[in-house]
Design an enzyme around this catalytic site. Structure first.
Site, PDB file in Angstrom:
ATOM      1  N   HIS A  30      -6.750  31.654  65.962  1.00  0.00           N
ATOM      2  CA  HIS A  30      -8.056  31.003  65.815  1.00  0.00           C
ATOM      3  C   HIS A  30      -7.967  29.489  65.904  1.00  0.00           C
ATOM      4  O   HIS A  30      -8.875  28.850  66.429  1.00  0.00           O
ATOM      5  CB  HIS A  30      -8.716  31.447  64.509  1.00  0.00           C
ATOM      6  CG  HIS A  30      -9.056  32.898  64.515  1.00  0.00           C
ATOM      7  ND1 HIS A  30      -8.356  33.830  63.791  1.00  0.00           N
ATOM      8  CD2 HIS A  30      -9.990  33.581  65.199  1.00  0.00           C
ATOM      9  CE1 HIS A  30      -8.861  35.022  64.019  1.00  0.00           C
ATOM     10  NE2 HIS A  30      -9.848  34.906  64.880  1.00  0.00           N
ATOM     11  N   HIS A  36      -7.185  37.038  72.304  1.00  0.00           N
ATOM     12  CA  HIS A  36      -6.588  38.100  71.496  1.00  0.00           C
ATOM     13  C   HIS A  36      -7.521  39.318  71.410  1.00  0.00           C
ATOM     14  O   HIS A  36      -8.696  39.243  71.765  1.00  0.00           O
ATOM     15  CB  HIS A  36      -6.247  37.591  70.092  1.00  0.00           C
ATOM     16  CG  HIS A  36      -7.417  37.047  69.331  1.00  0.00           C
ATOM     17  ND1 HIS A  36      -7.894  35.765  69.489  1.00  0.00           N
ATOM     18  CD2 HIS A  36      -8.228  37.621  68.412  1.00  0.00           C
ATOM     19  CE1 HIS A  36      -8.928  35.561  68.691  1.00  0.00           C
ATOM     20  NE2 HIS A  36      -9.164  36.673  68.033  1.00  0.00           N
ATOM     21  N   CYS A  70     -16.030  43.956  61.655  1.00  0.00           N
ATOM     22  CA  CYS A  70     -15.194  43.564  62.779  1.00  0.00           C
ATOM     23  C   CYS A  70     -13.855  43.058  62.235  1.00  0.00           C
ATOM     24  O   CYS A  70     -13.749  42.666  61.073  1.00  0.00           O
ATOM     25  CB  CYS A  70     -15.866  42.498  63.635  1.00  0.00           C
ATOM     26  SG  CYS A  70     -16.468  41.084  62.729  1.00  0.00           S
ATOM     27  N   HIS A  72      -9.357  42.328  63.623  1.00  0.00           N
ATOM     28  CA  HIS A  72      -8.313  42.313  64.641  1.00  0.00           C
ATOM     29  C   HIS A  72      -7.315  43.423  64.324  1.00  0.00           C
ATOM     30  O   HIS A  72      -6.978  43.612  63.153  1.00  0.00           O
ATOM     31  CB  HIS A  72      -7.569  40.975  64.619  1.00  0.00           C
ATOM     32  CG  HIS A  72      -8.483  39.813  64.729  1.00  0.00           C
ATOM     33  ND1 HIS A  72      -9.003  39.166  63.631  1.00  0.00           N
ATOM     34  CD2 HIS A  72      -8.995  39.185  65.810  1.00  0.00           C
ATOM     35  CE1 HIS A  72      -9.786  38.185  64.029  1.00  0.00           C
ATOM     36  NE2 HIS A  72      -9.813  38.183  65.343  1.00  0.00           N
ATOM     37  N   GLU A  90     -13.734  47.364  54.413  1.00  0.00           N
ATOM     38  CA  GLU A  90     -14.839  46.451  54.137  1.00  0.00           C
ATOM     39  C   GLU A  90     -16.016  47.121  53.451  1.00  0.00           C
ATOM     40  O   GLU A  90     -16.650  46.515  52.586  1.00  0.00           O
ATOM     41  CB  GLU A  90     -15.329  45.775  55.431  1.00  0.00           C
ATOM     42  CG  GLU A  90     -14.379  44.751  55.963  1.00  0.00           C
ATOM     43  CD  GLU A  90     -14.988  43.874  57.057  1.00  0.00           C
ATOM     44  OE1 GLU A  90     -16.200  43.976  57.334  1.00  0.00           O
ATOM     45  OE2 GLU A  90     -14.225  43.082  57.621  1.00  0.00           O
ATOM     46  N   GLU A 115     -13.004  31.818  68.220  1.00  0.00           N
ATOM     47  CA  GLU A 115     -12.808  33.227  68.566  1.00  0.00           C
ATOM     48  C   GLU A 115     -12.751  33.301  70.084  1.00  0.00           C
ATOM     49  O   GLU A 115     -13.680  32.873  70.754  1.00  0.00           O
ATOM     50  CB  GLU A 115     -13.972  34.089  68.052  1.00  0.00           C
ATOM     51  CG  GLU A 115     -14.051  34.224  66.547  1.00  0.00           C
ATOM     52  CD  GLU A 115     -13.013  35.164  65.956  1.00  0.00           C
ATOM     53  OE1 GLU A 115     -12.071  35.587  66.667  1.00  0.00           O
ATOM     54  OE2 GLU A 115     -13.136  35.475  64.769  1.00  0.00           O
ATOM     55  N   GLU A 117     -11.911  36.352  72.344  1.00  0.00           N
ATOM     56  CA  GLU A 117     -11.579  37.747  72.123  1.00  0.00           C
ATOM     57  C   GLU A 117     -11.888  38.672  73.293  1.00  0.00           C
ATOM     58  O   GLU A 117     -12.859  38.476  74.019  1.00  0.00           O
ATOM     59  CB  GLU A 117     -12.350  38.273  70.898  1.00  0.00           C
ATOM     60  CG  GLU A 117     -11.961  37.571  69.632  1.00  0.00           C
ATOM     61  CD  GLU A 117     -12.586  38.167  68.387  1.00  0.00           C
ATOM     62  OE1 GLU A 117     -12.010  37.973  67.319  1.00  0.00           O
ATOM     63  OE2 GLU A 117     -13.658  38.801  68.484  1.00  0.00           O
TER      64      GLU A 117
END
Length: 178
Positions: A30, A36, A70, A72, A90, A115, A117
């Site tokens: 980040h 990523h 959301c 990674h 979460e 971000e 992504e």
């Protein structure tokens, strides 16, 4: 390229120019705006989407509203497993998720972070009357159900209340049909 991960370091898959994956520390991805992998989950009950307000002390975008969840994937983790894991971590529930599409985006987030992504979007169906949502307070301050039209109105009125990636998703999918 060295793909050995130092013990105790949380790493995520970054994407090299040639398309190969390599491990990188999450915060470095980040800070340096490295391309990523990520996953985003959208849980619906009919035309209502479950959204979350990120915990205020998250390392970026704290207090802002986002899609259901959301994250990674960890280095070596399957994307589907990652999406299912994060839903449980979460929001405290599990349900079947269907992979819908892959999107790429770049967005500046607060604190000078970025971000960048390739995100795989997953969709789940639930019955909100029976779904027990148990937010992890370290990750999520609150949740609610919202329609696409309500979301568009709220984003237009208070854009700062929503994460940059949620704006991108709504711009690309205005009816939230993924």
């Amino acid at each position: 390229m060295n793909t050995k991960v130092p013990e105790g370091v949380i790493t995520i898959p970054a994407i090299a120019e040639d398309g190969t994956l390599y491990p990188v520390e999450k915060l470095k991805a980040h800070v340096d705006a490295l391309f990523h992998l990520a996953v985003s989950v959208f849980v619906f009950d009919g035309d209502h989407l479950l959204i979350q307000q990120r915990a205020a002390d998250k390392y970026h975008c704290g207090g802002q509203w986002a899609n259901t969840c959301c994250t990674h994937p960890h280095w070596g983790e399957n994307l589907q497993d990652c999406a299912e894991r994060r839903l449980q971590e979460e929001l405290g529930f599990s349900l079947p998720l269907t992979e819908m599409r892959v999107e790429e985006y770049f967005a500046a987030v607060d604190g000078g972070l970025h971000e960048h992504e390739r995100v795989t979007l997953y969709r789940g169906q639930a019955d909100k009357a029976f779904l027990k949502v148990r937010p992890n307070q370290a990750e999520v301050s609150q949740t609610r159900w919202i329609t696409a039209e309500e979301l568009k109105r709220e984003m237009a009125h208070s854009p700062e209340a929503f994460t940059p990636w949620f704006h991108i998703y709504l711009d690309r999918f205005p009816t939230l049909v993924l």
